[in-house]
Design a protein around this motif. Structure first.
Motif, PDB file in Angstrom:
ATOM      1  N   ARG A  40       0.841  -1.212   0.000  1.00 43.93           N
ATOM      2  CA  ARG A  40       0.000   0.000   0.000  1.00 43.93           C
ATOM      3  C   ARG A  40       0.872   1.256   0.000  1.00 43.93           C
ATOM      4  O   ARG A  40       0.716   2.166   0.812  1.00 43.93           O
ATOM      5  CB  ARG A  40      -0.980  -0.041   1.160  1.00 43.93           C
ATOM      6  CG  ARG A  40      -2.087  -1.060   0.902  1.00 43.93           C
ATOM      7  CD  ARG A  40      -2.895  -1.438   2.101  1.00 43.93           C
ATOM      8  NE  ARG A  40      -3.604  -0.313   2.711  1.00 43.93           N
ATOM      9  CZ  ARG A  40      -4.496  -0.474   3.697  1.00 43.93           C
ATOM     10  NH1 ARG A  40      -4.789  -1.700   4.138  1.00 43.93           N
ATOM     11  NH2 ARG A  40      -5.091   0.576   4.224  1.00 43.93           N
ATOM     12  N   GLU A  43       0.320   5.398   1.409  1.00 47.90           N
ATOM     13  CA  GLU A  43      -0.668   5.698   2.453  1.00 47.90           C
ATOM     14  C   GLU A  43      -0.365   7.046   3.109  1.00 47.90           C
ATOM     15  O   GLU A  43      -1.248   7.706   3.642  1.00 47.90           O
ATOM     16  CB  GLU A  43      -0.668   4.594   3.512  1.00 47.90           C
ATOM     17  CG  GLU A  43      -1.408   3.335   3.105  1.00 47.90           C
ATOM     18  CD  GLU A  43      -2.915   3.461   3.291  1.00 47.90           C
ATOM     19  OE1 GLU A  43      -3.364   4.411   3.958  1.00 47.90           O
ATOM     20  OE2 GLU A  43      -3.641   2.601   2.768  1.00 47.90           O
ATOM     21  N   SER A  44       0.903   7.449   3.076  1.00 44.82           N
ATOM     22  CA  SER A  44       1.302   8.772   3.565  1.00 44.82           C
ATOM     23  C   SER A  44       2.399   9.299   2.654  1.00 44.82           C
ATOM     24  O   SER A  44       3.153   8.527   2.046  1.00 44.82           O
ATOM     25  CB  SER A  44       1.791   8.704   5.011  1.00 44.82           C
ATOM     26  OG  SER A  44       2.824   7.738   5.163  1.00 44.82           O
ATOM     27  N   ASN A  99       2.345  -0.468  12.266  1.00 41.41           N
ATOM     28  CA  ASN A  99       1.895   0.479  11.232  1.00 41.41           C
ATOM     29  C   ASN A  99       2.768   1.726  11.193  1.00 41.41           C
ATOM     30  O   ASN A  99       2.295   2.859  11.098  1.00 41.41           O
ATOM     31  CB  ASN A  99       0.429   0.848  11.429  1.00 41.41           C
ATOM     32  CG  ASN A  99      -0.504  -0.346  11.309  1.00 41.41           C
ATOM     33  OD1 ASN A  99      -1.408  -0.524  12.110  1.00 41.41           O
ATOM     34  ND2 ASN A  99      -0.301  -1.190  10.307  1.00 41.41           N
ATOM     35  N   TYR A 102       2.374   5.755   9.410  1.00 40.84           N
ATOM     36  CA  TYR A 102       0.992   6.197   9.210  1.00 40.84           C
ATOM     37  C   TYR A 102       0.949   7.664   8.817  1.00 40.84           C
ATOM     38  O   TYR A 102       0.114   8.085   8.005  1.00 40.84           O
ATOM     39  CB  TYR A 102       0.218   5.954  10.500  1.00 40.84           C
ATOM     40  CG  TYR A 102      -1.179   6.522  10.543  1.00 40.84           C
ATOM     41  CD1 TYR A 102      -2.268   5.748  10.181  1.00 40.84           C
ATOM     42  CD2 TYR A 102      -1.415   7.835  10.975  1.00 40.84           C
ATOM     43  CE1 TYR A 102      -3.564   6.260  10.228  1.00 40.84           C
ATOM     44  CE2 TYR A 102      -2.702   8.354  11.019  1.00 40.84           C
ATOM     45  CZ  TYR A 102      -3.766   7.569  10.644  1.00 40.84           C
ATOM     46  OH  TYR A 102      -5.039   8.089  10.690  1.00 40.84           O
ATOM     47  N   SER A 333      -7.760  14.282   2.664  1.00 39.82           N
ATOM     48  CA  SER A 333      -6.373  14.730   2.520  1.00 39.82           C
ATOM     49  C   SER A 333      -6.371  16.070   1.813  1.00 39.82           C
ATOM     50  O   SER A 333      -7.157  16.296   0.888  1.00 39.82           O
ATOM     51  CB  SER A 333      -5.537  13.713   1.737  1.00 39.82           C
ATOM     52  OG  SER A 333      -6.052  13.542   0.417  1.00 39.82           O
ATOM     53  N   ARG A 353     -10.705   9.994  -1.647  1.00 41.35           N
ATOM     54  CA  ARG A 353     -10.301   8.616  -1.969  1.00 41.35           C
ATOM     55  C   ARG A 353     -11.473   7.690  -2.256  1.00 41.35           C
ATOM     56  O   ARG A 353     -11.295   6.632  -2.870  1.00 41.35           O
ATOM     57  CB  ARG A 353      -9.461   8.050  -0.825  1.00 41.35           C
ATOM     58  CG  ARG A 353     -10.224   7.866   0.475  1.00 41.35           C
ATOM     59  CD  ARG A 353      -9.315   7.424   1.614  1.00 41.35           C
ATOM     60  NE  ARG A 353     -10.075   7.171   2.833  1.00 41.35           N
ATOM     61  CZ  ARG A 353     -10.574   5.986   3.161  1.00 41.35           C
ATOM     62  NH1 ARG A 353     -10.412   4.951   2.351  1.00 41.35           N
ATOM     63  NH2 ARG A 353     -11.240   5.829   4.281  1.00 41.35           N
ATOM     64  N   ASN A 388      -8.454   3.970  -4.474  1.00 42.51           N
ATOM     65  CA  ASN A 388      -8.359   4.971  -3.398  1.00 42.51           C
ATOM     66  C   ASN A 388      -7.366   6.080  -3.723  1.00 42.51           C
ATOM     67  O   ASN A 388      -6.636   6.565  -2.844  1.00 42.51           O
ATOM     68  CB  ASN A 388      -7.995   4.325  -2.070  1.00 42.51           C
ATOM     69  CG  ASN A 388      -9.191   3.818  -1.295  1.00 42.51           C
ATOM     70  OD1 ASN A 388      -9.247   3.925  -0.081  1.00 42.51           O
ATOM     71  ND2 ASN A 388     -10.167   3.262  -1.992  1.00 42.51           N
ATOM     72  N   ARG A 391      -5.835   9.259  -1.345  1.00 37.11           N
ATOM     73  CA  ARG A 391      -5.667   8.919   0.080  1.00 37.11           C
ATOM     74  C   ARG A 391      -4.641   9.838   0.733  1.00 37.11           C
ATOM     75  O   ARG A 391      -4.784  10.242   1.900  1.00 37.11           O
ATOM     76  CB  ARG A 391      -5.234   7.453   0.221  1.00 37.11           C
ATOM     77  CG  ARG A 391      -4.773   7.042   1.612  1.00 37.11           C
ATOM     78  CD  ARG A 391      -5.897   7.095   2.623  1.00 37.11           C
ATOM     79  NE  ARG A 391      -5.458   6.682   3.943  1.00 37.11           N
ATOM     80  CZ  ARG A 391      -4.880   7.484   4.839  1.00 37.11           C
ATOM     81  NH1 ARG A 391      -4.670   8.758   4.548  1.00 37.11           N
ATOM     82  NH2 ARG A 391      -4.522   7.025   6.014  1.00 37.11           N
ATOM     83  N   PRO A 412      -3.011   4.053  -2.845  1.00 41.23           N
ATOM     84  CA  PRO A 412      -2.362   2.945  -2.130  1.00 41.23           C
ATOM     85  C   PRO A 412      -3.015   1.590  -2.324  1.00 41.23           C
ATOM     86  O   PRO A 412      -2.385   0.565  -2.032  1.00 41.23           O
ATOM     87  CB  PRO A 412      -2.443   3.392  -0.662  1.00 41.23           C
ATOM     88  CG  PRO A 412      -3.567   4.352  -0.613  1.00 41.23           C
ATOM     89  CD  PRO A 412      -3.571   5.059  -1.925  1.00 41.23           C
ATOM     90  N   GLY A 423       0.154  -0.545  -4.390  1.00 41.05           N
ATOM     91  CA  GLY A 423       0.088   0.907  -4.294  1.00 41.05           C
ATOM     92  C   GLY A 423       0.870   1.621  -5.371  1.00 41.05           C
ATOM     93  O   GLY A 423       1.810   1.065  -5.958  1.00 41.05           O
TER      94      GLY A 423
END
Length: 560
Positions: A40, A43-44, A99, A102, A333, A353, A388, A391, A412, A423
């Motif tokens: 993924r 994701e950030s 995780n 994040y 976001s 997303r 998504n 995101r 992601p 991703g």
């Protein structure tokens, strides 16, 4: 010629805006795809300064659901070269379900070595068996070594959910940083401001009423003009003014830690303050502005979401974009991007997303918005259901060296190369709307220069005109469209009867929104202009000759 001269008389009295976007189309600067199932990637996201000193900024990309080194969902973060996409530094979590990655924050120097450092939040981490206490790590952008680490003090604190580097607040040459713990005190939430030099807490801000203060935090720049940067804290579950979970965002002084301004969500359930971005411009004053996401706002449809831009100087709303359909999640976001399209205003990117772009469930979208009006400059859509896209988003640094900042968005849940949930991340730029085949010519030799007009396809079959100025790049405000030229005699002449050296300076754009013009100067004809730079820009117009889109400007210098 198009009869614009009379219409240009009210320049000092602009009419209501008619422009919908600013010229140019998007192209990919860098494409990065995940290589492992379930990574993924994206994701950030966080743009960073130039760490390897190759002249190009870098990118930090989070994979908080990656499983590496024998762990399950420990998470990982890469710092990648903005020039090549190659990994410069790789960081990993060291426990199952940590995780790690994040949240990410950068673009400030904490350790005082002159290079940006990277703050990584892991709110789902469970240090010392404290479930979801969270943690954060601060790494050197120069060496990749750990500078500071702190664990959440209590189970459920979720320290690291919101993180931001704020710049130097206490004049010691090192950036401070703020970290949110929205689960602290039974979800009242907290946000802690840390000293960059010592890693010690300078002050703590406490939420109340299970508002989850610290879910989102952001650097703001110096909004009160006292010489010290300020910062923003979001509490998306705040219930204020008789509303329920409308959310709030508060601006705090970096000098006194006192509240400077409060914004509240307009309606129950908005969750205003779920995302925040600051320390960049939208309007034309000298004070930074900020952008807030309200992903559960229901103006058009339930939980369609919204992104709202605010003036840093007054707190007034500058624009608002609303999601259009049920559960679009627009505003989950947000990021300020700087002046992506060279119109003099800063721009913004807002992600949704869960938008069903092109009928594909949760394929997701990201909208690049004009900071002047909130009009959509460009839209990126996920390519497949559940991608998504949107995101995570960011913007504001120039990666391709064209003098304008670029923007980035992630999908992601995408499956690049058939790799499930690997991703995908795209760094993009807006192409110039006007280009010339030369930037200078010799007056003695003469020249033949072509101008290439590249408006968005929305301008297909619209009229266009190429304008010029001898006195600078302005801008000139015509009916709320900023033309990046100074209004002078040549400008006016181009609207009525251009000098005979020009051909094709007005006409109709083709089906792709493209057009062309030409400048042919005989040898010796421009001798009297030697040493001057003539600036050019193009404008598209509605059938009633109402201005729609102004391109960037290009300059052509006349040499001896």
């Amino acid at each position: 010629m198009l009869p614009l001269a009379a219409g240009l008389l009210p320049l000092l009295f602009p009419a209501p805006a008619h422009a919908t976007q600013h010229g140019g189309e998007a192209s990919v600067v860098l494409q990065l795809d995940g290589v492992n199932s379930g990574d993924r990637l994206g994701e950030s996201l966080a743009m960073m300064g130039d760490l390897d000193l190759d002249g190009t900024p870098e990118l930090a990309i989070g994979m908080p659901f990656a499983s590496t080194s024998g762990f399950l969902f420990n998470g990982a973060v890469d710092i990648r070269s903005g020039a090549t996409g190659l990994v410069l530094f790789h960081f990993e979590g060291n426990a199952d379900f940590q995780n790690f990655g994040y949240s990410l924050a950068s673009r400030d120097d904490v350790d005082g070595d002159g290079l940006d450092d990277l703050l990584i939040g892991s709110p789902d981490a469970s240090p010392s068996a404290l479930s979801d206490a969270g943690m954060f790590h601060l790494y050197s952008g120069a060496t990749g070594l750990l500078i500071w680490q702190q664990d959440g003090a209590n189970a459920g604190d979720r320290l690291g959910a919101g993180i931001a580097l704020c710049g130097d607040l206490n004049n010691d040459g090192q950036s401070e940083f703020v970290v949110g713990a929205p689960g602290a005190a039974s979800n009242d939430g907290e946000a802690v401001l840390f000293d960059g030099a010592t890693g010690l807490a300078l002050t703590t801000f406490f939420g109340s009423g299970a508002e989850e203060l610290g879910t989102a935090v952001a650097a703001a720049g110096d909004l009160d003009q006292d010489g010290t940067n300020d910062f923003l804290l979001g509490a998306p579950l705040a219930s204020t003014g008789g509303k329920v979970e409308n959310g709030r965002v508060e601006v705090f002084s970096g000098a006194s830690y006192l509240s400077l301004r409060l914004h509240e969500g307009a309606a129950s359930g908005n969750r205003f303050g779920s995302s925040i971005s600051g320390r960049n411009h939208l309007n034309l004053d000298d004070i930074f502005d900020y952008l807030v996401g309200a992903p559960n706002a229901s103006v058009i449809a339930p939980s369609a979401g919204a992104g709202i831009g605010f003036s840093g100087s007054s707190g007034a709303q500058l624009f608002r974009i609303n999601g259009q359909n049920l559960a679009d999640n627009l505003g989950a976001s947000v990021a300020l991007c700087g002046d992506v399209n060279a119109d003099g205003f800063g721009d913004a990117i807002v992600g949704g997303r869960l938008i069903d772009a092109n009928g594909l469930t949760d394929s997701g979208s990201a909208f690049l918005l004009n900071g002047r009006s909130g009009a959509v400059i460009y839209r990126a859509d996920g390519l497949a259901a559940l991608d998504n896209l949107g995101r995570a988003v960011d913007g504001g640094l120039d990666y391709d060296g064209d003098g304008r900042p670029d923007f980035i968005h992630a999908a992601p849940f995408a499956d690049p190369g058939g790799i499930s949930l690997a991703g995908s991340v795209q760094l993009q730029r807006i192409l110039p709307g006007l280009e010339s085949t030369a930037s200078s010519f010799s007056a003695a030799s003469g020249t033949n220069i072509d101008f290439l007009l590249d408006f968005p396809p929305t301008e297909s079959a619209k009229a266009y005109i190429v304008l010029a100025s001898q006195t600078g790049i302005g801008p000139t405000n015509y009916q709320s469209v900023l033309i990046p030229l100074s209004y002078d005699g040549l400008f006016q002449q181009m609207t009525v009867a251009p000098p005979p050296v020009f051909t094709g300076t007005n006409g109709i754009l083709d089906t792709q929104g493209d057009g062309s013009a030409n400048l042919t100067v005989a040898a010796g004809m421009a001798a009297g202009l030697s040493g001057q730079t003539i600036y050019f820009a193009a404008l598209s117009l509605d059938p009633g000759l109402v201005p729609r889109i102004a391109t960037n400007q290009v300059g052509i210098t006349i040499l001896p």
